[in-house]
Design a protein around this motif. Structure first.
Motif, short mmCIF file in Angstrom:
data_model
loop_
_atom_site.label_atom_id
_atom_site.label_comp_id
_atom_site.label_asym_id
_atom_site.label_seq_id
_atom_site.Cartn_x
_atom_site.Cartn_y
_atom_site.Cartn_z
N GLY A 59 3.09 9.63 14.91
CA GLY A 59 4.39 10.04 15.45
C GLY A 59 4.32 10.33 16.94
O GLY A 59 5.24 9.97 17.69
N ALA B 203 13.43 12.27 15.76
CA ALA B 203 14.27 11.08 15.89
C ALA B 203 15.72 11.49 16.20
O ALA B 203 16.38 10.87 17.05
CB ALA B 203 14.21 10.24 14.62
N ARG B 204 16.20 12.54 15.54
CA ARG B 204 17.55 13.02 15.78
C ARG B 204 17.72 13.49 17.23
O ARG B 204 18.73 13.22 17.87
CB ARG B 204 17.90 14.15 14.81
CG ARG B 204 19.35 14.60 14.94
CD ARG B 204 19.73 15.59 13.91
NE ARG B 204 19.10 16.88 14.22
CZ ARG B 204 19.14 17.93 13.43
NH1 ARG B 204 19.77 17.87 12.29
NH2 ARG B 204 18.57 19.04 13.79
N GLU C 247 13.91 1.05 12.51
CA GLU C 247 13.04 2.08 11.94
C GLU C 247 12.60 3.09 13.00
O GLU C 247 11.41 3.35 13.18
CB GLU C 247 11.84 1.45 11.24
CG GLU C 247 12.25 0.56 10.07
CD GLU C 247 11.07 0.02 9.30
OE1 GLU C 247 10.00 0.66 9.33
OE2 GLU C 247 11.23 -1.04 8.68
N LEU C 248 13.58 3.66 13.68
CA LEU C 248 13.29 4.64 14.74
C LEU C 248 12.40 5.77 14.25
O LEU C 248 11.47 6.18 14.92
CB LEU C 248 14.60 5.22 15.29
CG LEU C 248 14.48 6.38 16.26
CD1 LEU C 248 13.75 5.94 17.52
CD2 LEU C 248 15.84 6.95 16.60
N SER C 249 12.67 6.26 13.06
CA SER C 249 11.91 7.42 12.58
C SER C 249 10.61 7.06 11.87
O SER C 249 9.96 7.94 11.32
CB SER C 249 12.79 8.28 11.66
OG SER C 249 13.17 7.52 10.53
N ARG D 112 4.03 7.03 18.69
CA ARG D 112 5.32 6.33 18.64
C ARG D 112 6.28 6.91 19.68
O ARG D 112 6.99 6.17 20.35
CB ARG D 112 5.90 6.45 17.23
CG ARG D 112 7.29 5.90 17.07
CD ARG D 112 7.26 4.54 16.46
NE ARG D 112 8.59 4.20 15.97
CZ ARG D 112 9.14 3.03 16.18
NH1 ARG D 112 8.47 2.08 16.79
NH2 ARG D 112 10.35 2.77 15.74
N LEU D 113 6.30 8.23 19.82
CA LEU D 113 7.17 8.85 20.81
C LEU D 113 6.78 8.40 22.22
O LEU D 113 7.65 8.06 23.02
CB LEU D 113 7.10 10.38 20.71
CG LEU D 113 7.96 11.14 21.71
CD1 LEU D 113 9.44 10.79 21.54
CD2 LEU D 113 7.75 12.64 21.55
N MET E 284 7.63 9.17 12.58
CA MET E 284 8.13 10.24 13.43
C MET E 284 8.94 11.22 12.57
O MET E 284 9.67 10.80 11.68
CB MET E 284 9.01 9.63 14.52
CG MET E 284 9.31 10.56 15.65
SD MET E 284 10.42 9.82 16.88
CE MET E 284 9.52 8.41 17.43
N HIS E 285 8.81 12.48 12.86
CA HIS E 285 9.58 13.49 12.13
C HIS E 285 11.07 13.22 12.32
O HIS E 285 11.51 12.94 13.44
CB HIS E 285 9.21 14.88 12.64
CG HIS E 285 9.68 15.98 11.75
ND1 HIS E 285 11.00 16.39 11.74
CD2 HIS E 285 9.04 16.72 10.82
CE1 HIS E 285 11.14 17.36 10.85
NE2 HIS E 285 9.97 17.58 10.29
N PRO E 286 11.87 13.32 11.27
CA PRO E 286 13.31 13.04 11.36
C PRO E 286 14.03 13.90 12.41
O PRO E 286 14.96 13.43 13.06
CB PRO E 286 13.84 13.34 9.96
CG PRO E 286 12.67 13.32 9.07
CD PRO E 286 11.47 13.63 9.89
#
Length: 172
Positions: A130, A165-166, A155-157, A133-134, A160-162
């Motif tokens: 995650g 992503a939010r 698949e943005l999240s 990815r960030l 990665m923790h939701p």
């Protein structure tokens, strides 16, 4: 395809303002290099990526990026010299065709908060999926924010923790 004058404006908007990041796109494997390269060449991007990582509350205080020369492609030992030479040429040509290809490699280390006063830099491979990815998305994400682009991320999240992503989406 047919150079239709009525569709030129629409085509230009899509080609100039829309960026799609898909999991199957070969560009995805180069996002980290693109972000690192932008950080090295632009101190404002470096500062913004660092702030994004700090604000994500991952324990990251700062980052280090070291520019390196890429190792030449490796081929198995024991190949006949002619086949070895052809394979090396093929691998070099293949690498040059990839989006974001560069003769440089980047060593990224994120400095993490510790109980001691001095932050500890972790090797890239020790970071969570995650966090990586960030960082990989940070360069294109910040570019889109600063230039008004529309970004679609498949698949943005993923990894990665939701909530993270939010927060990324909320930046827009």
């Amino acid at each position: 395809k047919f150079n239709n004058s009525q569709l030129t404006t629409v085509y230009q908007w899509f080609s100039e303002h829309l960026r799609v990041i898909s999991g199957s796109d070969p560009l995805v494997s180069t996002l980290g290099a693109i972000t690192a390269k932008r950080c090295v060449s632009d101190t404002d991007v470096f500062r913004k990526v660092g702030a994004l990582l700090r604000d994500a509350d991952l324990g990251v205080l700062n980052l280090e990026i070291e520019e390196k020369t890429k190792d030449p492609p490796q081929v198995p030992d024991g190949l006949p010299e002619r086949a070895r030479k052809s394979l090396l040429e093929f691998l070099k040509a293949l690498e040059e065709e990839q989006p974001g290809s560069t003769a440089k490699a980047w060593a990224v280390r994120l400095k993490h908060r510790t109980a001691q006063a001095e932050p500890v830099p972790l090797p890239w491979d020790d970071e969570s999926d995650g966090t990586r990815r960030l960082f990989e998305l940070a360069g294109p994400w910040l570019d889109a924010l600063s230039s008004g682009l529309v970004v679609a991320v498949d698949e943005l999240s993923a990894s990665m923790h939701p909530l993270l992503a939010r927060e990324l989406v909320a930046m827009f």
